[in-house]
Design a protein around this motif. Structure first.
Motif, mmCIF file in Angstrom:
data_model
loop_
_atom_site.group_PDB
_atom_site.id
_atom_site.type_symbol
_atom_site.label_atom_id
_atom_site.label_comp_id
_atom_site.label_asym_id
_atom_site.label_seq_id
_atom_site.Cartn_x
_atom_site.Cartn_y
_atom_site.Cartn_z
ATOM 1 N N ARG B 48 0.828 -1.211 0.000
ATOM 2 C CA ARG B 48 0.000 0.000 0.000
ATOM 3 C C ARG B 48 0.862 1.262 0.000
ATOM 4 N NH1 ARG B 48 -5.324 -0.166 1.139
ATOM 5 N NH2 ARG B 48 -5.211 1.782 2.282
ATOM 6 N N PRO B 73 -1.596 8.591 -5.204
ATOM 7 C CA PRO B 73 -1.637 7.353 -5.987
ATOM 8 C C PRO B 73 -1.985 7.576 -7.458
ATOM 9 C CG PRO B 73 -3.386 7.400 -4.319
ATOM 10 C CD PRO B 73 -2.448 8.505 -4.013
ATOM 11 N N TYR B 74 -2.826 8.612 -7.746
ATOM 12 C CA TYR B 74 -3.249 8.769 -9.144
ATOM 13 C C TYR B 74 -2.165 9.342 -10.032
ATOM 14 C CZ TYR B 74 -4.558 13.285 -7.028
ATOM 15 O OH TYR B 74 -4.572 14.459 -6.327
ATOM 16 N N VAL B 78 2.017 2.983 -11.189
ATOM 17 C CA VAL B 78 1.757 1.611 -10.760
ATOM 18 C C VAL B 78 0.246 1.403 -10.764
ATOM 19 C CG1 VAL B 78 3.784 1.533 -9.265
ATOM 20 C CG2 VAL B 78 1.602 2.231 -8.312
ATOM 21 N N ASN B 79 -0.191 0.171 -10.932
ATOM 22 C CA ASN B 79 -1.608 -0.143 -10.804
ATOM 23 C C ASN B 79 -1.769 -1.358 -9.912
ATOM 24 O OD1 ASN B 79 -1.831 1.209 -13.917
ATOM 25 N ND2 ASN B 79 -3.394 1.703 -12.421
ATOM 26 N N THR B 80 -2.941 -1.451 -9.302
ATOM 27 C CA THR B 80 -3.154 -2.454 -8.273
ATOM 28 C C THR B 80 -4.297 -3.391 -8.644
ATOM 29 O OG1 THR B 80 -2.515 -0.761 -6.676
ATOM 30 C CG2 THR B 80 -3.552 -2.747 -5.797
ATOM 31 N N ALA B 148 -6.288 -3.102 -14.595
ATOM 32 C CA ALA B 148 -5.017 -2.520 -14.153
ATOM 33 C C ALA B 148 -4.016 -2.443 -15.306
ATOM 34 C CB ALA B 148 -4.449 -3.335 -13.002
ATOM 35 N N ASN B 151 -3.631 0.311 -18.380
ATOM 36 C CA ASN B 151 -2.964 1.596 -18.188
ATOM 37 C C ASN B 151 -1.466 1.526 -18.456
ATOM 38 O OD1 ASN B 151 -5.356 3.023 -16.996
ATOM 39 N ND2 ASN B 151 -5.162 1.289 -15.609
#
Lengths: 257, 345
Positions: B48, B73-74, B78-80, B148, B151
């Protein structure tokens, strides 16, 4: 189970007596002439015909207009408050929701008179503004609570997912948070609209006698004019408006999901 | 090679409880790295922090050499994939996957093309109009991965993504994830508490416990050369024996000296030895230094699990041969089967 099912019977009898019978009476009054006796009933649609008279039409339009404005203002205020409350820690949330509901424990009349004593010295009584303020303060909790419920139940990972996918806080709010809270918003909108369109106390006291809304019209027909037939017809029409607005809202809700 | 992501002495405290006590980690391009550990070890918090959902209290987080601790985060590349997928229930499969591209105001035709490509990658072509809530767990999982990956992140973060799936589907998805990682060629950071999952998918395994990294290594490293008792016990089954390192390549335990391949310990240092149950052979009692009596034998499917009571302890042995309870046997193992590790303090 069968035994428990029979427990519902007293309730059925009760609701038949206090809900269905009066409803039927209202319907009966609405479609008959005045001065009928039990044996000699004359059916007519004249009561409904009265609506198209400009005086009454204006009452309807005014009521709906006032209802919509109240809903709009309550929505903006209520959503912001619900949103702020939902972002607090759980203990704080419970306390704030308690604060929102506390005014509802006090009799509505007392609250309206309280507004009267605030507005009178300011010279604001008997204005649109007074009625508006009264309505919004009365009905705001009914907007806040359902919206808060849907916001606080929402899984936080949806918001995180939106951030993760590149949405900034504003985009996240409009594309995710608001969309997911729509069921709560619709419930709040329906409640506030119903309450404000059928109220008669607030416009009577804060708006002065000349302020005429549907609720006042009905009250007048029954208590002052004594035209129970027209009063019933208006009530019936109000009930229909409410019924259709709920159905319409529910349809929007389904379309959204 | 420069690290793509570098964590330098990252710490994090929640409600007076220190979850991360100084994490140092380098993550490289195209690496499949797994954070492995029991629940509460800090693996999810680490993930996180990399994603930007939590901010570390101390330490540095470098991405491509640039400090990003304060970046929301935006803005991170990275993507989750979330533990419970977190697919938007008000959007269908297509709109869920297209979410990231739509935020970037990508042209409609490009979005359509990209979504189709992603659906093909995760094996869900033709599911565009489906309601996400009507999908099975495995299908939701795939949508989450597609959402995810569309992107084109440099790093994909996966938080116990297979936790909610049944055993068979899990195996399939493990294979699939590895395949997808090879195909798109980006870094995967994968969080799990399942050691088998970690060993079968990863290039690098990071074993964590109690807010510390216990060991970083390839799956074979952490299995064959555990650095301490925790790693040895957490990954696979093991016999852990306290002993003394006489000198390089000679270790003593249970009254005997054994040749081994481990070096670099001090002379007569107190150490612990790991003997994996499958590395021990049961031989005739007179053919081995260590002897004992078979106390139980349990059939496990592929092998038997045999417990042998020796003078000092009970040994667990995995073998395909049957040995009767009560039999006096010898326990044999070669120098390369003995793994010497630091004693935990």
């Amino acid at each position: 189970m069968k035994y428990f099912k029979s427990l519902v019977r007293p309730y059925l009898v009760w609701s038949f007596i206090v809900v269905l019978v009066p409803l039927f009476m209202i319907f009966l009054y609405a479609v008959t002439n005045s001065g009928n006796s039990l044996i000699n009933i004359q059916f007519t649609l004249n009561n409904f015909g009265k609506f198209v008279e400009p005086v009454y039409l204006e009452v309807f339009i005014n009521s709906i207009r006032l209802g919509l404005i109240t809903v709009a203002i309550c929505l903006v205020l209520g959503y912001s408050m619900a949103y702020i409350i939902a972002r607090q820690k759980e203990k704080v949330q419970n306390f704030l929701i308690l604060l929102v509901t506390i005014p509802m424990w006090i009799n509505m009349l007392i609250r309206i008179y309280a507004w009267k004593s605030i507005l009178e010295p300011l010279g604001l009584m008997h204005t649109d503004f007074a009625v508006m303020v009264g309505q919004i303060c009365e009905f705001l909790p009914f907007m806040i609570i359902p919206i808060h419920t849907s916001l606080s139940k929402m899984d936080k990972s949806f918001v995180e997912a939106a951030y993760d996918l590149g949405a900034n806080p504003v985009q996240t709010f409009f594309k995710v948070t608001f969309k997911l809270s729509i069921p709560g918003v619709l419930n709040g909108v329906i409640m506030v609209f119903l309450l404000s369109i059928s109220t008669f106390m607030i416009p009577q006291i804060l708006g002065g006698g000349q302020y005429m809304l549907i609720g006042n019209l009905i009250e007048k027909q029954f208590i002052e004019v004594g035209d129970w037939n027209f009063g019933s017809a208006v009530s019936l029409l109000l009930a229909l408006i409410i019924l259709f607005s709920i159905r319409w809202m529910k349809k929007i809700d389904k379309g959204e999901n | 090679m420069n690290a793509l992501i570098e964590l330098k002495n990252i710490t994090k405290t929640f409600d007076d409880q220190q979850i991360l006590k100084g994490i140092n980690l380098k993550i490289y391009e195209n690496e499949f790295l797994t954070l492995l550990g029991p629940s509460g070890c800090g693996k999810t918090t680490t993930l996180r922090i990399i994603a930007g959902f939590d901010e570390s209290d101390g330490g540095e987080l470098l991405f491509d050499g640039i400090e990003i601790s304060k970046q929301p985060p935006y803005k991170r590349e990275v993507n989750t994939v979330f533990q419970k997928y977190a697919l938007f229930p008000h959007l269908n499969v297509f709109d869920n996957i297209a979410f990231g591209l739509n935020i970037k105001k990508t042209e409609k035709s490009v979005v359509k093309q990209e979504v189709e490509k992603m659906l093909k990658l995760v094996g869900l072509s033709g599911f565009e109009k489906r309601d996400v809530t009507s999908l099975s767990g495995g299908q939701q999982q795939r949508v989450a991965i597609a959402r995810a990956l569309i992107n084109k992140p440099k790093v994909l973060l996966l938080d116990e993504p297979l936790g909610a799936l049944d055993a068979k589907l899990r195996k399939e998805m493990q294979f699939e994830l590895k395949k997808i990682q090879k195909e798109v060629g980006i870094t995967f950071i994968y969080v799990t508490h399942d050691q088998e999952e970690a060993l079968s998918m990863s290039d690098t395994v990071v074993v964590m416990n109690d807010g510390y990294i216990q060991q970083i290594g390839t799956p074979t490293d952490v299995y064959n050369e555990p650095e301490n008792r925790f790693v040895a016990q957490f990954i696979g089954e093991s016999n852990i024996i306290e002993g003394t390192m006489i000198r390089d390549c000679l270790v003593a335990f249970d009254d005997f000296e054994f040749e081994c391949v481990d070096k670099g310990f001090k002379e007569n240092e107190e150490i612990e030895v790991v003997l994996r149950p499958e590395d021990i052979d049961i031989v005739a009692a007179d053919k081995a230094k260590l002897t004992g009596t078979v106390t139980s034998i349990v059939f496990k499917g592929v092998h038997y699990e045999i417990m042998v009571q020796s003078k000092y302890r009970q040994y667990m042995i995995h073998t395909t041969d049957y040995h009767e309870v009560g039999l006096e046997v010898g326990l044999a193992f070669g120098p390369e089967d003995i793994h010497v590790m630091w004693k935990m303090v």
